[in-house]
Design a protein around this motif. Structure first.
Motif, short mmCIF file in Angstrom:
data_model
loop_
_atom_site.label_atom_id
_atom_site.label_comp_id
_atom_site.label_asym_id
_atom_site.label_seq_id
_atom_site.Cartn_x
_atom_site.Cartn_y
_atom_site.Cartn_z
N UNK A 72 0.80 -1.24 0.00
CA UNK A 72 0.00 0.00 0.00
C UNK A 72 0.82 1.28 0.00
N UNK A 73 2.07 1.23 0.51
CA UNK A 73 2.88 2.45 0.50
C UNK A 73 3.62 2.62 -0.83
N UNK A 74 3.31 1.75 -1.81
CA UNK A 74 3.84 1.91 -3.18
C UNK A 74 2.67 2.05 -4.16
N UNK A 75 1.48 2.33 -3.66
CA UNK A 75 0.31 2.54 -4.53
C UNK A 75 0.42 3.90 -5.20
N UNK A 76 1.28 3.98 -6.16
CA UNK A 76 1.60 5.24 -6.83
C UNK A 76 2.32 4.86 -8.12
N UNK A 77 1.89 5.41 -9.27
CA UNK A 77 2.54 5.01 -10.52
C UNK A 77 4.05 5.24 -10.51
N UNK A 78 4.50 6.17 -9.68
CA UNK A 78 5.93 6.45 -9.63
C UNK A 78 6.71 5.37 -8.89
N UNK A 79 6.00 4.52 -8.16
CA UNK A 79 6.69 3.58 -7.27
C UNK A 79 6.48 2.11 -7.63
N UNK A 80 5.55 1.85 -8.57
CA UNK A 80 5.19 0.47 -8.90
C UNK A 80 6.42 -0.34 -9.34
N UNK A 81 7.19 0.22 -10.25
CA UNK A 81 8.34 -0.51 -10.79
C UNK A 81 9.37 -0.81 -9.69
N UNK A 82 9.57 0.15 -8.82
CA UNK A 82 10.54 -0.03 -7.73
C UNK A 82 10.12 -1.19 -6.82
N UNK A 109 4.27 6.97 1.50
CA UNK A 109 5.51 6.26 1.84
C UNK A 109 6.43 7.11 2.71
N UNK A 110 6.56 8.38 2.39
CA UNK A 110 7.48 9.23 3.16
C UNK A 110 7.00 9.42 4.59
N UNK A 111 5.67 9.58 4.72
CA UNK A 111 5.10 9.75 6.07
C UNK A 111 5.31 8.46 6.89
N UNK A 112 5.08 7.31 6.21
CA UNK A 112 5.26 6.02 6.90
C UNK A 112 6.71 5.85 7.34
N UNK A 113 7.61 6.23 6.45
CA UNK A 113 9.04 6.12 6.77
C UNK A 113 9.34 6.95 8.03
N UNK A 134 -5.17 7.95 -3.88
CA UNK A 134 -4.66 7.68 -5.23
C UNK A 134 -5.75 7.03 -6.07
N UNK A 135 -5.99 7.57 -7.25
CA UNK A 135 -6.94 6.96 -8.19
C UNK A 135 -6.32 5.63 -8.67
N UNK A 136 -7.03 4.51 -8.44
CA UNK A 136 -6.46 3.20 -8.79
C UNK A 136 -6.15 3.06 -10.27
N UNK A 137 -6.93 3.73 -11.11
CA UNK A 137 -6.67 3.59 -12.54
C UNK A 137 -5.34 4.24 -12.92
N UNK A 138 -4.85 5.15 -12.08
CA UNK A 138 -3.54 5.76 -12.35
C UNK A 138 -2.42 4.79 -11.98
N UNK A 139 -2.67 3.97 -10.96
CA UNK A 139 -1.67 2.96 -10.60
C UNK A 139 -1.63 1.91 -11.71
N UNK A 140 -2.79 1.67 -12.30
CA UNK A 140 -2.91 0.69 -13.38
C UNK A 140 -2.27 1.29 -14.63
N UNK A 141 -2.95 2.18 -15.29
CA UNK A 141 -2.40 2.96 -16.39
C UNK A 141 -3.51 3.85 -16.93
N UNK A 142 -3.17 4.98 -17.49
CA UNK A 142 -4.19 5.82 -18.11
C UNK A 142 -4.69 5.11 -19.35
N UNK A 143 -5.99 5.01 -19.49
CA UNK A 143 -6.55 4.30 -20.63
C UNK A 143 -6.29 5.05 -21.93
N UNK A 163 8.17 6.34 -14.40
CA UNK A 163 6.87 6.19 -13.75
C UNK A 163 6.12 5.14 -14.56
N UNK A 164 5.79 4.04 -13.96
CA UNK A 164 5.17 2.97 -14.73
C UNK A 164 4.07 2.30 -13.92
N UNK A 165 2.90 2.21 -14.52
CA UNK A 165 1.81 1.51 -13.86
C UNK A 165 1.89 0.01 -14.09
N UNK A 166 0.90 -0.67 -13.57
CA UNK A 166 0.87 -2.14 -13.64
C UNK A 166 0.93 -2.65 -15.08
#
Ligand code: A2P
Length: 339
Positions: A72-82, A109-113, A134-143, A163-166
Motif C-alpha cells: 500500500x505504500x507503493x500505490x503510486x505510478x511512480x513507485x510500482x516498478x521499484x 511512503x514518506x510519512x510512513x518512513x 490515489x486513483x487506482x486507474x492511475x496505478x494501473x495505467x491511463x486508458x 513512472x510505470x503503472x501495472x
C-alpha cells in the motif's frame, strides 16, 4: 491447460527457516502455485526454496505460478516498478506470473518512513497525512481511450522518469498478468473502465461463511478469476481476533459432510470452493496438513452436500476487516459504527 494446484504461503508467524522448509515440502508434495507479497516479508525464503528446486531439476520455472503484490505504500505510478524490482530480487526471479495491487487503500511512503514501517498496520494518528487518495486507474495505467495530446505528453514525461503503472510491467514481460486484491466491486469496475489490460484475478477473503456470490458473478461476467484467501476461515486468527464468532473449521455441517466422504473439514471447505471454480490459498507450515490440503482432487461434493454447505453462507462473516484502515477514503468494506 496447465493445472494450478491448491496454493499456500502467505503471512505466517513462523521462523524464516520454517518458511523455507514449508515451501520445499510443498514443492515435494506437488504444490506449484505460491502466493507471496512484499509486505509478508517472505519473498526471500520462498525465492531460496524455489531456486534450489529449479537448480536441482525438481521443477521448471514454467511449471510454477508465482504471485506477489504491490504494497500500500507503493500505490503510486511512480513507485510500482521499484516495488516489483524489489520483489523480483528477493524472489530471485526475472518475472512473476501474477502481480496484484494488494489493497485499495494507499499509504504515503514518506510519512510512513518518518513514523516507522511497523505502524503500517495500526490505526494512524493523523489519517489525513497517513493515507493518500490515489486513483487506482492511475496505478494501473491511463486508458488510451481517454488520452489526449496532453495525456500523451504527460505519459512521455512519466516514462522518462520511470513512472510505470501495472500494465507497463506486462508490456515489459516482468509480470505475466495483473490483478487486484481486497477491492470491492465498485473499485474493480473503476479500474475496468479505465484500463487497457483487464484485471485477470481478484484475491479476496472467501470461504463457506463468506461465499461472495455477487462478487463471484461479477468476476465471472468480466472473466476475472476469483482467488480465495483464508479458505479455511483462518482458525488461529479467528480465535485470536474475532472472539465470540464461530470458527469455520469447527462447524458441525462441515464435519458432517466430511464424515460422509471420509475427508477432513479442511478438505471439504477447499473442495466446496474449487467446485465453484474458485482458486484456493490454504496456508500451512505443517507437513501433514500440507498433504491433506493437497488431497482434494480425488472426491466430489454432491448436490445435497453443496446445498448443505451453502446454508453456511447466510452468516456472511468476514474475519479480515482491516479495521485500522477504516479512515482511508478507499476502505473497501462497510465501515463499523465506531469509525
Ligand atoms: P498450520 O500452519 O499449523 O497448519 P487459512 O488458510 O484459512 O488462512 O488458515 C490457515 C490456518 O489454518 C493456519 O493457522 C494453519 O495452521 C491452519 N490449517 C491449515 N491447514 C489445516 C488443516 N488441514 N486442518 C486444520 N488446520 C489447518
Amino acid at each position: 491447460m496447465k493445472r494450478v494446484f491448491p496454493t499456500l504461503i502467505q503471512h505466517f508467524p513462523g521462523s524464516r527457516s520454517e518458511m523455507k522448509e514449508a515451501v520445499s515440502e510443498a514443492l515435494r508434495i506437488g504444490y506449484r502455485h505460491f502466493d507471496c507479497a512484499f509486505v509478508y516479508k517472505n519473498e526471500a525464503e520462498v525465492g531460496e526454496a524455489l531456486k534450489e528446486a529449479m537448480e536441482s531439476g525438481q521443477v521448471l520455472r514454467e511449471d510454477l505460478f508465482i504471485t506477489t503484490k504491490l504494497p500500500p505504500h507503493y500505490n503510486d505510478p511512480a513507485l510500482v516498478r521499484e516495488a516489483l524490482d524489489s520483489s523480483l530480487k528477493w524472489l530471485k526471479l526475472d518475472y512473476v506470473d501474477l502481480y496484484l495491487i494488494h489493497v485499495p487503500f494507499s499509504i504515503d511512503r514518506e510519512y510512513l518512513k518518518a513514523i516507522g514501517e511497523e505502524k503500517m498496520y495500526q490505526k494512524p494518528e493523523e489519517p489525513d497525512k497517513f493515507y493518500t487518495s490515489m486513483d487506482h486507474s492511475k496505478i494501473w495505467q491511463v486508458s488510451p481511450s481517454v488520452r489526449t495530446v496532453t495525456d500523451e505528453l504527460i505519459e512521455a514525461f512519466f516514462l522518462l522518469y520511470h513512472f510505470q503503472g501495472m500494465e507497463k510491467l506486462v508490456d515489459e514481460g516482468l509480470v505475466r498478468s495483473i490483478g487486484l486484491s481486497n477491492f470491492n466491486q465498485q473499485q474493480i469496475q473503476h479500474v475496468i473502465d479505465n484500463c487497457s489490460i483487464k484485471p485477470a484475478n481478484l484475491q479476496v477473503e472467501c470461504h463457506a461463511y463468506l461465499p461472495e456470490r455477487e462478487l463471484l458473478n461479477f468476476c465471472n461476467q468480466h472473466k476475472i478469476v476469483l482467488t480465495a484467501f483464508a479458505p479455511l476461515g483462518s482458525p488461529a486468527f479467528a480465535k485470536a481476533t474475532c472472539a465470540g464468532e464461530p470458527v469455520l473449521l469447527e462447524d458441525p455441517v462441515v464435519k458432517k459432510v466430511g464424515d460422509k466422504h471420509k475427508k477432513s473439514p479442511a478438505q471439504v471447505l477447499l473442495r466446496w470452493l474449487i467446485q465453484r471454480n474458485i482458486c484456493v490459498l490454504p496456508k500451512s507450515v505443517n507437513k501433514v496438513r500440507l498433504k491433506e490440503n493437497f488431497d482434494v482432487l480425488d472426491f466430489a461434493l454432491d448436490e445435497a452436500d453443496v446445498e448443505e454447505m451453502n446454508t453456511l453462507g447466510t452468516k456472511n462473516l468476514r474475519y479480515f476487516l482491516y479495521e485500522p484502515s477504516e479512515d482511508s477514503p478507499d476502505y473497501p468494506f462497510p465501515r463499523s459504527k465506531a469509525a
